[in-house]
Design an enzyme around this catalytic site. Sequence first.
Site, PDB file in Angstrom:
ATOM      1  CG  LEU A  65      -1.383  -4.258  -4.614  1.00 37.57           C
ATOM      2  CD1 LEU A  65      -2.091  -3.971  -5.927  1.00 37.57           C
ATOM      3  CD2 LEU A  65       0.125  -4.363  -4.842  1.00 37.57           C
ATOM      4  CB  CYS A 124      -0.908   0.010   1.230  1.00 36.48           C
ATOM      5  SG  CYS A 124      -1.824  -1.529   1.459  1.00 36.48           S
ATOM      6  CG  ASP A 172      -0.894  -8.070   7.039  1.00 38.46           C
ATOM      7  OD1 ASP A 172      -1.911  -7.566   6.543  1.00 38.46           O
ATOM      8  OD2 ASP A 172       0.229  -7.942   6.515  1.00 38.46           O
ATOM      9  CB  VAL A 188      13.818  -7.816 -18.546  1.00 37.27           C
ATOM     10  CG1 VAL A 188      12.330  -7.739 -18.288  1.00 37.27           C
ATOM     11  CG2 VAL A 188      14.615  -7.253 -17.366  1.00 37.27           C
ATOM     12  CB  ILE A 190      -1.592  -8.743  -0.584  1.00 34.28           C
ATOM     13  CG1 ILE A 190      -1.029  -7.689  -1.555  1.00 34.28           C
ATOM     14  CG2 ILE A 190      -0.765 -10.016  -0.596  1.00 34.28           C
ATOM     15  CD1 ILE A 190      -0.962  -8.125  -2.992  1.00 34.28           C
ATOM     16  CB  ILE A 191      -3.382 -10.577   3.557  1.00 35.09           C
ATOM     17  CG1 ILE A 191      -2.144 -11.357   3.090  1.00 35.09           C
ATOM     18  CG2 ILE A 191      -3.991 -11.235   4.790  1.00 35.09           C
ATOM     19  CD1 ILE A 191      -1.025 -11.422   4.102  1.00 35.09           C
ATOM     20  CB  SER A 231      13.082 -10.034  -5.825  1.00 38.76           C
ATOM     21  OG  SER A 231      14.154  -9.709  -6.681  1.00 38.76           O
TER      22      SER A 231
END
Length: 625
Positions: A52, A2, A101, A284, A54-55, A358
């Site tokens: 955003l 977020c 969370d 990429v 997600i959970i 990542s």
Amino acid sequence: MCGICGFTGEIINRNADKQTVIERMADVITHRGPDDCGYHVDDEIAMGFRRLSIIDLDEGHQPIYNEDKTMVLTFNGEIYNYRELRQELIGLGHVFSTHSDSEVLIHGFEEWQEGMLNRLRGMFGFAIWNRVTKELFIARDFFGIKPMHYAMVGDNFVYGSELKSILEFPGFEKKFNYRALDNYLSFQYAVPPETFFEGVYCLMPAHYLWYRDGKITTTRYWESKFEPDESMTEEQAVNDIAAVFEDSVNTHKISDVEVGCFLSSGVDSSYVSTYFADQKTFTVGFDFGLKYNEISWAQRLSEKIGVDHHYKIISSEEFWGNIKKVQYHMDQPLADPSCIALYFVSKIASEHVKVVLSGEGADELFGGYQDYNNPVVFKNYRKLPQGLRTWLKNTAQKHEKSFKGQGFVTRGELPVEEFFYGNARMFDVEQKRRLLKDPSIATNPIHMAKPLYERVKDLDDVTKMQYIDINLWMIGDILLKADRMSMANSLELRVPFLDKEVFKVASKIPARLRVNKTETKMALRKAAQRRMPVETAQKDKLGFPVPTRVWLKDEKYYNIVKDAFHSDIAKKFFNVDELMYYLDGHKNNIRDYSRMVWTVFIFIVWYDIYFNGASHEEGDMPIIK
């Protein structure tokens, strides 16, 4: 993932109401959370939030309040051990209204205050306002994975996940910070807590902030302390790494949406990807040969571990046509060209998933950079006669055209505290004095590292270098670009190497199991080798390499940079003849000055956007007038 923002007090400009201002501050970071928004506005504070999801997709709306609504929270990040903390807090009598969370933080803060932070496992930047005591508490995660910035604007305390939000606050006067320029020319990034905007600061990693009675206080609550265990065997180190990393990856995969993985050809992201069978990976590259294209390596590994691999070859036109957009999203100039490659890999990933894992942090924690070999090699070099070493150093310094080993013999005489201030080292103090219109602002970059060296003065040189990188390079470059480029594409990026439990293991591994004369990340590679082919586990690090040195010799891109170096912006800050010395020296193969040229060029591009109001649209070539 977020974005949050907010401010205390009343608006100086009475033509703007608080609700409108906080919405505008949140709107400029919509890319961080396009799924939802939320606001808390009262007489003392305005808090904004972009989500955003997600959970707890249905109930995880923010702001979140405690039971009696005396506290309000906005939160950016993920708490991976929230389920365990939730059960503990319920046992202590707290009542939860969601399964997110986020809610753990506000009840945890009620129960433990600042002591909650060291109970957390995750990445975070959050704000909690106490409506009774009129106090604001802000905290940032252990390594600085998630950002947080703040400023005093008149009597208003203003904060935000990105600098853009603060710049939107009425009455904020945009003033250029020359100290940041000085540091940027040496490090290729603005060294936190300073920013390029006078009076605006980063909250440092592992710090919390209280704003009370008009005063700001910051406190460090955790430190990445290395305590090498010299009795540790290689087998023990490899076993410990394998166990803790598997736990960390599985923990970081907790989500109510699909999770993917970035994949280069190196050991770090490849190790992560081995836990993604039947899931998606993303890579990429550039059409400039194997040196700048890891796609074939990634494809071969993907076939062996059974993942659905997606890739993109970035054209020169696409790369240059997105430089301005990338620098806009960075908030501050970052001369690491891989941030643009990271923008593209985030973009293709966002077309398939909402979350990626990542490999950031592995090099800093486990000894992955080639510079970390130097203390081992220098030890043998210093056995040569002093007269020979002095002659080699003086000869190297006088030689205008670069040659292999030049940096080695110039640094080989010095203690690590006098030559190493991070993984990226651009202009030294004398070069900055010649380059800058105002040479008085030029300082020796090693001074920035001295307080950090003091904290690890009893440790070996390799560990000292890692500590410097964790506290400078990783914060100012690696994690900054990871957050900004993923969030620019509304993608959550998670980094399982940068986990408290992983660091506990990394901190115990002795230097002899991290690096030797020729190898790096030795113990980590052995652990990874249990899950992947030997050639991948032992492959040298590249990580989304970018062909800037090639482009800067191409007439088209050379002229774009040349025009920028003759622009009014360049003339305001730099001596143009000195700029052209580096640009032409690179084009004419005198020396590889590409990184130094790129550092100045990116600053000019960024300044044109943030101080001249230049366009930053996709496909817009960085033409500076």
